[in-house]
Structures are given as C-alpha cells and as structure tokens.
Design a protein around this motif. Sequence first.
Motif, PDB file in Angstrom:
ATOM      1  N   GLY B 229      37.423  31.808  64.573  1.00 26.20           N
ATOM      2  CA  GLY B 229      37.632  33.046  63.824  1.00 26.20           C
ATOM      3  C   GLY B 229      38.692  32.905  62.747  1.00 26.20           C
ATOM      4  O   GLY B 229      39.343  33.886  62.372  1.00 26.20           O
ATOM      5  N   GLN B 230      38.892  31.685  62.256  1.00 30.80           N
ATOM      6  CA  GLN B 230      39.928  31.465  61.248  1.00 30.80           C
ATOM      7  C   GLN B 230      39.297  31.279  59.874  1.00 30.80           C
ATOM      8  O   GLN B 230      38.151  30.845  59.750  1.00 30.80           O
ATOM      9  CB  GLN B 230      40.755  30.229  61.595  1.00 30.80           C
ATOM     10  N   ALA B 231      40.078  31.574  58.841  1.00 29.81           N
ATOM     11  CA  ALA B 231      39.557  31.453  57.486  1.00 29.81           C
ATOM     12  C   ALA B 231      39.689  30.026  56.960  1.00 29.81           C
ATOM     13  O   ALA B 231      38.904  29.589  56.139  1.00 29.81           O
ATOM     14  CB  ALA B 231      40.289  32.416  56.556  1.00 29.81           C
ATOM     15  N   ASP B 232      40.719  29.314  57.426  1.00 28.97           N
ATOM     16  CA  ASP B 232      40.867  27.938  56.926  1.00 28.97           C
ATOM     17  C   ASP B 232      41.122  26.961  58.073  1.00 28.97           C
ATOM     18  O   ASP B 232      41.366  27.340  59.217  1.00 28.97           O
ATOM     19  CB  ASP B 232      41.974  27.860  55.879  1.00 28.97           C
ATOM     20  N   LEU B 233      41.038  25.680  57.723  1.00 25.77           N
ATOM     21  CA  LEU B 233      41.119  24.619  58.712  1.00 25.77           C
ATOM     22  C   LEU B 233      42.481  24.614  59.412  1.00 25.77           C
ATOM     23  O   LEU B 233      42.568  24.394  60.622  1.00 25.77           O
ATOM     24  CB  LEU B 233      40.863  23.280  58.015  1.00 25.77           C
TER      25      LEU B 233
END
Lengths: 263, 255
Positions: B229-233
């Motif tokens: 559920g994260q936008a970036d790595l």
Amino acid sequence: MSATLRAILAHTIRNQLRGRAVPGYAAFFFAATTGLLQFGGGPTRTLPSLASVILLVVPLVTLVIGTVGFYDGREFTELLLSHPVSRTRLFMAHYLGLVLPLGAAFAVGTGLPLVTAGLDSATWAPALLTVAGGLLLTGVFGALAILVATSVGTAARGLATALLVWLGLTVLYDGVVLMGAQAFSAYPLERPLLAAMLLNPVDLARVMVLMALDAPALLGYTGAVFQDFFGTAAGALVAAGSLALWIGVPVALAARRFRRMDF
Amino acid sequence: MTRATPLPSPTLRVADIRKRYGALDVLRGVDLSPAAGRVTAVLGPNGAGKTTLLKTILGLVRPDHGEVLIDGAAAGTDASVRHAIGYMPQLPRFPGNLTPRELTSMLDDLRAFRGVPDEELVEAFGLAPEYDKPIRALSGGTRQKVNAALAFRYRAPILVLDEPTASLDPVAARVLKEKVRRERAEGRMVLLTSHDLGQVQALADDIVLLLDGRVAFRGSLTGLLTTTGQADLEGAIATLMQHDAPLPFDREEVA
C-alpha cells in the motif's frame, strides 16, 4: 598451451615488463655480476660469490614480488574469472606470468656479463649451473609465493608470512640444523642431515651450484654431508630432481587453494 | 534496435545457496530464478549478502551448499557458462599499465569472441579518446565507464551489474539506464544491485529483498507497491523490513 592461457600470459608479461620491478631486478643482477667480475678477478673466483648473492636475493625478490603481485592483482583476477576462464588455467597463467619474466630477467642479468667476460671450457659448466640454480629457485619461490598469497587473507599478513618463509629457509634453517647436529653429536647423523637438506630448497640449490664450483668450504654443514653421500655428479642430479619436486608440490597445493578460493 | 539473430532465452536458477565466512552467515538458503526480458533488482541493507549472491552466480564465490544453474549447467564447475554472462563489478581495479584497448582485446581473446561487439556505450560515453591511455591515468568515473562498456560488449544474454551507477555522473548514469532498458527489450535478463531506490523504481521490473542472508521478498515491483500500500519503493521496503517473517507472496502469485 591454450589460447586463453596465452592471452592472459602475454598481457601479464607485458604488464610486468612495463612495471619497474622486473627490469630493476635484471639491472640489479647485471650490476652485481659485472661488479663481482670486475673486482673478483674472473669467473672462477666470481661464481661462488655470485652464487651466495643469488641464494639470498632470488628467493627474497621472488617471494615479495609474487605475494605483493597476487594481492595487487586480486580484483583483476576476479574480473578475469567473471569471464569463461577455468581457474586451473588462470592459476597457471598467474604462475608462469610470475616466474617467466623473473627468470628471464635473472638469466639476462647474470648471463650477459658472464658471457661477455669470456667463459672457457673450465667455467662454462659451473656458470650454466649457477644460472640454472637461480632459475630453479625462481620456480620454487614463485610457487611458495602464490601458496602463501592464496592461504593468507590480507596483503600485510601475506607479505609478513612470505618474509618469514624467506628468513626461515635462507638464514635460520642451517643454524637450527647445526644446533641439532651439535646436540645429537653422539649419534650417527648422516641420514637425518640428508633429510634436513632435502627439505630445504635453498640448501638444495646451494649444493647443486657449489658442488659444480668445487668449493667445498662454502657448502655448509649439510652440503658437505650431501656431497659425501652422493658424490658430485649423482648429487647434482638428486639436488635438481628434489628442486623439481619443490616446484611441483607447492604448485599443486597452490593450484588447489586457488580453485577453492572465494573472490 | 533490431539484431540479425534472435537471442536465446537464458535461464538462471539459484537453488538454496548458503555461504558462511567464519562466524558470519552471509547467505542462509537463497533461491532465485530471475526472468528473461526483465530487470531484477537485488536490494538489502549493507552486509545483506547482495554482492556475495552475485559473485556466487558468477562462480567467484564457492557456496557451502546449493547450486547455481545457468542454462542447466553448474556455474561453480563449468567455466564456459560464463559465456552467457556480462558482469560489471562494483569497484574494478584494472591493471594500471594496460590501456583500455589492450584490456579489451585481451578479454576478446579470453572469450574467443568472434562476433560483432556491442560498442554503443563506448560511443555514448565518448570513451574513444581515452582508449589508448594507460588505465592508471584515467579518472575513477572513466574507469567505471570502461567497466560498463566491457559488461555489455559481448552481447551476453544475462547481465549482472553490481551497483552500476554508483560512481557515474548523472548524465552517464542516465546513458547506462537507457542501455539497460534497451537490453531488456531485446530479451536479456538483467540482475542488478543498487542503493539508489529511486533509480531501482525507475528501472526494475522485479524486486528481491535480502535480509540477513534470506530472501525476505521476491516479486514484481508493482505487486510490491500494491501489497504494501505504498506509493514508492522506499516506503514499501520500510514496510517490509518491519515485518519479522517474509511476506507470503512470490512473483508467480502477484504477476
């Protein structure tokens, strides 16, 4: 010789010749031999002194250049091994890339002044044996250098180990043997002393060279026993054969270590 | 770009690799089979075993257990499998007395390479004027460019790149990234490590996260972002590292 072995060897040798160590080594022996011939009064008197220099310097320089070179070249070895090269071939390229340039530098450095000084029928054989002894020692200590470098993790400890090997085999060994001989002087010592002699490549080379020079006073304690036991001709053959073993066994051990190493 | 001959699809299988250095358990049973035509990034904190894993694949490190199969042949015993690999080591130290041209021709001989070499990077980096100077006279960045050019030179189907952009300037790093993308489009398998997560996010298709010598995550980048559920790595990795146990998914499940 395989194409890969030739390719690495050609470049290693070119790299060596462009560096300072190998040409410097040749220059050292050229200067030493020339100097000894100048002041020593002809090949017959010069060869024993030259042999003493060779017996100390060849092992030292070969060990130092061999171990330092191996550690310096580790990343490059790693790069080569990331290509389709077998470790056994690369090991042989390493070994030959060390001993061939050093051997050639030594042979040129000592041979050139000897030949120009004029060898007669009495001196060419001892001169040839002296150079051959140095070449065999190059082979032995090149193998020992790589064995040390593949067995000891860091360059500093590797170099220290190499210096200990040199000190032990060239300086301490004869002293220890002599002390042992004195302590056990009540017993028959011929065979133990012969064994002691065969276990030290520097002693073997010394005997091989000095027997040919007919200079018994320089043979050292173990050398005298050796000459007594084998006589001159057979003795030289036994010494050369044992030196060949002294090349073969460390080469095989070092190759085995090299095949199992992590890079 | 098109090539005359189609690239055979390479396979690489890493099976239960374990490696211990003294008291240090570097790899504790790592399995991996990266896909051809994709960029797989191996991530993990310092000392997680990334470089050891890549070196095991190259046969440079001898594992205590497990095996690496490249197109079905064991990497540890069969040197010829490395015809299939182009490798860019992290910090190469080339022999200083040689020039890049001599080094290149030596490696050509070593590989018995008869094909047309890939010299795209030599051109793109403008390396030609540096090729006849001794390597010791070259800057660190230039050496790294030579290193990169050598890795791609033989058009190997598998590319192993250890921190490829670490000492490159931004322009050169961009050139290299474009190159990696083109290689992927041609069907090559690219395996790389990097500390630059932004760069990995821009380049990688699949992620392998190593923690304490184990694979803590293996799957596609998009799958990783969705699951965490994260936008970036960066956020995704942080989430993963908070979990004690490996998350229950694999590339097959998320693809």
